[in-house]
Design a protein around this motif. Structure first.
Motif, mmCIF file in Angstrom:
data_model
loop_
_atom_site.group_PDB
_atom_site.id
_atom_site.type_symbol
_atom_site.label_atom_id
_atom_site.label_comp_id
_atom_site.label_asym_id
_atom_site.label_seq_id
_atom_site.Cartn_x
_atom_site.Cartn_y
_atom_site.Cartn_z
ATOM 1 N N ILE A 55 -20.968 8.273 77.642
ATOM 2 C CA ILE A 55 -19.744 8.781 78.264
ATOM 3 C C ILE A 55 -19.171 9.936 77.445
ATOM 4 O O ILE A 55 -18.742 10.951 77.977
ATOM 5 N N LYS A 56 -19.204 9.788 76.141
ATOM 6 C CA LYS A 56 -18.668 10.842 75.274
ATOM 7 C C LYS A 56 -19.512 12.119 75.402
ATOM 8 O O LYS A 56 -18.984 13.222 75.454
ATOM 9 N N SER B 279 -18.732 13.868 78.622
ATOM 10 C CA SER B 279 -17.311 14.107 78.856
ATOM 11 C C SER B 279 -17.035 15.580 79.143
ATOM 12 O O SER B 279 -17.757 16.467 78.683
ATOM 13 N N THR B 280 -15.971 15.832 79.920
ATOM 14 C CA THR B 280 -15.581 17.238 80.151
ATOM 15 C C THR B 280 -14.701 17.722 79.018
ATOM 16 O O THR B 280 -14.410 18.894 78.913
ATOM 17 N N ASP B 281 -14.244 16.810 78.185
ATOM 18 C CA ASP B 281 -13.344 17.138 77.089
ATOM 19 C C ASP B 281 -14.161 17.206 75.809
ATOM 20 O O ASP B 281 -14.276 16.233 75.081
ATOM 21 N N GLN C 55 -18.124 17.269 85.838
ATOM 22 C CA GLN C 55 -17.749 15.849 85.694
ATOM 23 C C GLN C 55 -18.911 14.945 86.062
ATOM 24 O O GLN C 55 -18.938 14.406 87.161
ATOM 25 N N MET D 157 -19.729 11.948 85.122
ATOM 26 C CA MET D 157 -19.436 10.533 85.321
ATOM 27 C C MET D 157 -18.621 10.259 86.583
ATOM 28 O O MET D 157 -18.434 9.128 86.975
ATOM 29 N N ALA D 158 -18.100 11.307 87.208
ATOM 30 C CA ALA D 158 -17.256 11.089 88.380
ATOM 31 C C ALA D 158 -18.029 11.298 89.670
ATOM 32 O O ALA D 158 -17.479 11.154 90.754
ATOM 33 N N LEU E 53 -20.715 -1.142 82.164
ATOM 34 C CA LEU E 53 -20.113 -0.369 81.083
ATOM 35 C C LEU E 53 -20.026 1.118 81.402
ATOM 36 O O LEU E 53 -19.135 1.800 80.935
ATOM 37 N N LEU E 54 -20.974 1.602 82.193
ATOM 38 C CA LEU E 54 -20.975 3.040 82.460
ATOM 39 C C LEU E 54 -20.139 3.409 83.679
ATOM 40 O O LEU E 54 -19.773 4.551 83.862
ATOM 41 N N SER E 55 -19.836 2.420 84.514
ATOM 42 C CA SER E 55 -19.210 2.780 85.785
ATOM 43 C C SER E 55 -17.712 2.996 85.649
ATOM 44 O O SER E 55 -17.103 2.663 84.648
#
Lengths: 326, 573
Positions: free
Chosen positions: A153-154, A157-159, A178, A180-181, A265-267
């Protein structure tokens, strides 16, 4: 086993056969004794709990203080109600689709990548490099999914995520994407994370199988002028074929039961339509709501599908490759 | 052999119960049957004044306490010396509902159980005992503490037993400070000259203006306008609950209940709330809403808050508190957050302080396998006594507080540690570890010496504010954040308390319906917020249709029945 008993011409068939079995049995009594604990283990943990399947046909209510007999049989029997509910629930088909899709992707990637990686490693002549590469690649296997999910996820990330930063630096995208979205990315992300985590580990068994291939075969091929690729194609791969087939058949049997850790965990809520899997569904609607009968019904379904898949895969491979596990 | 022994045990117990019943002839028959085999113990210990022989009891709670020190802290040792009881605590890790379900099914019960809404599973399994008579006989302090609220302890109209001693809510609680509403960093309001923050537009403008001036922090990382916490259940706190809090409806969980007709509506169906989510959608379109709001996990959210880059939050202080604590520890006080009573428009009142009356429901129960229920209830009774209450809230006299002219005062150095080294202080002193285990008085209640029972009272709260916070509050002419919010007396007390803590019967259809509705809502709300503004109405209409298809009306109807039953239970005899 043939080697131990030796080959003898069968004479009086029926009688002979059973006496031969006992003779073999006696000869191999130590082997049988060694396997006994595991037979008991399988019986206790895989067969005994099967009586719990009765719950799928009841409206089960826990009665921890009642006698064992009452706990099992003093329940309300409802026939196939639980299954009916299961098969009329839209959510069930959704999670079934996700489960099968992610299993198939995992199955294909989980076979192709480790085999290719094993073949490549096998060709490396520098032992030190080979060892290091192998160790590094199987280390992630020991990292828990919680940590892996955090890393993934990190990274995405977009950040200040590494992947987005890299793509921006390369000029492929203008603003952070994005990952993950997006629903359509989810299956791919899960599969990729799985490959990263398990490739090295899965390679070990193939490398072991390759180590068993006689070096004479390679020498003979080289004398005949076979290139490296030819050697891989005609010696290495056929040499590990039975290992591949057996592992494949067993994995197909497990297609529907893939666990839920990584998906869970990823969702996130945005991708939940593509992230929900059967085991998570069973957990939410079965255990969390104390609806044990429903959870059991899902489990029964799981097992039945698993057995069907296992036998068909076994049959198909038996026909095509003459290799099978039964 | 074993079987034989067992039988003799049963015979013996029966005989003892019979003897007990004969002994206390005045008692009604319920006492004997309810206490079952354990009644023999009460016979043995009933007359002893204070039995302090060491006894260890296992305790399970759904609320994890990372500062639990196995009762080896100062307050814990004191409690053990007074009651003889040592608790061996086990906390739910991960999903508490699941953990409770497992324990309830296993038959292997902890001696004391604090299982919140999951208590129904224990009651259904016969795992917890009726405490009515135990309280009557052995717990004068508990009776005194709850006073006329005792009716609220009963389980249901069908089963008026008391299974749970409420411990999550304080009795006669008065709130002195606000921890919810919308949050803005102090630096934002300071920079803009303390503008009125009353509506979502004010909130939006403040963020917008500040971002225009300072798009990045000193290290060049972009500042974030507003981020939401949408990981799992935090979704309620930061995304969906504010929808009703900002539109004049009280917190009744996922439902809105008409105060007059008790008619129940799934709260997302209220037209006002659609407008709230339209505003969030607008925030996203403006680029003021953090893109990662619905993707980030809780720890990432906290890390973001701790980075100081987030200007605005919509959350509760306990939810983002860890992040803010990190900022305070670094001395970045102007990056801390103030609380503002934001609503959708001026016509609405912010409803954070809509009174519920005493909230029973969540609390502690004694299991049927408890070795000594009488000692257990006496332990809880000690915690409820004045001595016990002062101990758990204030600590040990002479160490954590001093009495000056009958006034309890916390020495400056102790208070300093309490605020700035909170976790370690709690671990060592034990202050805060025991409040939620037993029944307790709420903030604002005074003891026989005229001191407050808890350390949360106006002077103490103000003493805990840092200078920046005080400065901002002064600019808004307030002493605590609560001064900015509409007060309790502006609302009418709801006779059902709050719908979210009404226990749902184990086999009710509601559980499944609620789960389905939740799945839909948690999926569709983020989608609606992230949609392009032109698409918002379409997504919303689809969402409403999906709710209908998932039988939202049935859920409302069933919930309505529960609410009516609760009103009857709490008001009637």
């Amino acid at each position: 086993m043939e080697a131990v008993t030796g080959k003898k011409e069968p004479k009086e068939r029926g009688n002979r056969k059973s006496s031969r079995f006992w003779r073999t049995f006696l000869q191999q009594k130590y082997l049988y004794m060694m396997s006994l604990p595991f037979v008991i283990w399988v019986f206790v943990f895989s067969y005994v709990p099967l009586w719990g399947w009765t719950m799928a046909f009841q409206k089960y209510k826990p009665m921890p203080t009642a006698s064992l007999w009452d706990r099992v049989f003093d329940q309300k029997w409802v026939g196939f109600d639980q299954f009916q509910r299961l098969f009329t629930d839209d959510q069930f088909y959704l999670v079934l689709r996700n489960t099968l899709a992610m299993s198939f992707m995992g199955l294909i990637a989980g076979f192709v990548v480790p085999i290719v990686f094993a073949v490549l490693l096998n060709e490396v002549k520098n032992i030190a490099f080979k060892r290091v590469a192998q160790t590094i690649s199987y280390l992630p296997h020991f990292v828990s999914w919680v940590v892996v999910a955090g890393i993934v996820i990190k990274m995405l990330s977009t950040d200040n995520g590494a992947v987005n930063d890299l793509l921006m630096w390369l000029g492929i995208i203008d603003e952070p994407y994005q990952f993950m979205a997006k629903e359509k990315w989810f299956w791919g992300i899960v599969t990729a994370a799985d490959v990263w985590k398990e490739t090295g580990w899965n390679t070990i068994i193939y490398l072991a199988a390759m180590a068993g291939i006689s070096s004479e075969l390679y020498e003979a091929a080289r004398v005949d002028g076979a290139s490296r690729l030819r050697q891989i194609w005609h010696i290495t791969l056929p040499g590990i074929r039975s290992t591949i087939v057996i592992l494949l058949i067993m994995s197909i049997g497990h297609l529907v039961s893939i666990g839920f850790e990584k998906q869970f965990l990823l969702s996130n809520n945005l991708v939940s339509d593509y992230a929900q899997v059967l085991d998570l569904y069973a957990l939410q609607y079965g255990l969390q709501m104390s609806n044990f009968s429903y959870g059991t019904a899902i489990n029964v379904f799981n097992s039945v599908v698993g057995i069907i898949l296992l036998f068909s895969a076994n049959g198909i491979f038996k026909k095509i490759t003459k290799e099978s596990i039964m | 052999m074993t079987r034989k022994r067992k039988w003799s045990g049963v015979v013996l117990t029966t005989a003892m119960v019979a003897g007990l019943l004969a002994g206390c002839g005045g008692n009604d028959n319920n006492a004997g049957t309810n206490n079952g085999g354990n009644a023999s113990n009460s016979g043995a210990n009933g007359n002893a004044t204070a039995d302090t022989t060491p006894l260890t009891m296992s305790y399970y709670s759904e609320d994890p306490n990372p500062n639990w020190a196995g009762m080896q802290d100062e307050v814990g040792k004191q409690i053990t010396s007074k009651t003889g009881i040592t608790l061996e605590a086990e906390f739910a890790v991960g999903d508490p509902v699941q953990k409770s379900a497992l324990i309830a099914t296993s038959g292997d019960y902890p001696d004391l159980i604090a299982a919140k809404n999951s208590i129904n599973k224990f009651v259904d399994a016969g795992a917890v005992i009726d405490l009515t008579d135990l309280i009557e006989e052995h717990a004068p302090n508990i009776k005194k503490l709850y006073g006329d609220q005792m009716a609220r302890l009963r389980y249901s109209n069908e089963d008026k037993s008391i299974y749970v001693i409420p411990t999550n809510a304080g009795v006669n609680q008065t709130y002195f400070n606000a921890g919810g509403g919308f949050e803005l960093q102090h630096r934002v309001v300071k920079e803009l000259g303390y503008p009125t923050i009353r509506t979502v537009k004010d909130f939006e403008n403040a963020i917008k203006q500040y971002l225009a001036k300072y798009p990045t922090d000193e290290n060049g990382n972009p500042n974030i306008g507003l981020t939401l916490n949408a990981d799992d259940w935090h979704m309620y706190i930061s995304v969906t609950n504010p929808a009703f809090l900002t539109t004049g409806a009280p917190d009744d969980g996922e439902y809105y209940i008409d105060p007059k007709t008790y008619e129940v509506t799934y709260h997302f169906k209220r037209p006002e709330e659609k407008e709230y989510f339209r505003w969030l959608n607008h925030m996203n379109a403006e680029g003021l809403l953090d893109k990662e709001s619905f993707v980030q996990k809780y720890d990432q959210y906290k890390a973001k808050v701790a980075s100081g880059r987030v200007l605005g939050l919509i959350d509760q202080d306990w939810d983002y508190g860890d992040g803010e604590k990190a900022l305070k520890a670094e001395g970045k006080f102007e990056y801390g957050y103030g609380h503002y009573p934001v609503t959708l428009s001026e016509e609405f009142k912010e409803t954070s302080f809509w009174p519920t009356g005493f909230m029973s429901g969540y609390g502690i129960a004694i299991s049927s396998t408890n070795p000594d229920p009488v000692r257990a209830i006496k332990f809880l009774d000690y915690l409820a006594s004045e001595e016990g209450q002062v101990l758990v809230n204030w600590g040990v006299e002479g160490k954590h507080y001093n009495v000056e002219d009958t006034k309890r005062v916390i020495p400056a150095d102790v208070n300093n540690r309490k605020v700035n080294d909170a976790a370690n202080f709690q671990k060592e002193s034990g202050i805060g570890n025991y409040t939620m285990i037993g029944p307790h008085y709420g903030d604002g209640v005074k003891d026989s010496t005229g001191n407050y029972f808890t350390t949360n009272f106006p002077e103490q709260i103000v003493a805990g504010f840092n200078d920046v916070e005080k400065e901002v509050l002064a600019a808004y002419k307030a002493t605590t954040w609560k001064d900015l919010f509409p007060k309790e007396d502006e609302f009418e007390v709801k006779p059902w308390g709050a719908a979210w803590n009404i226990p749902v019967p184990g086999d009710s259809e509601i559980t499944i319906l609620d789960e389905k509705l939740k799945t839909i809502t948690w999926k569709r709300i983020p989608e609606a917020i992230l949609a392009t503004p032109e698409n918002f109405d379409k997504v919303w209409d689809d969402y409403m249709k999906e709710l209908d298809a998932a039988n939202v009306e049935k859920a409302e109807e069933l919930r309505g029945e529960l609410v009516k039953a609760r009103v009857e239970l709490w008001s009637g005899e």
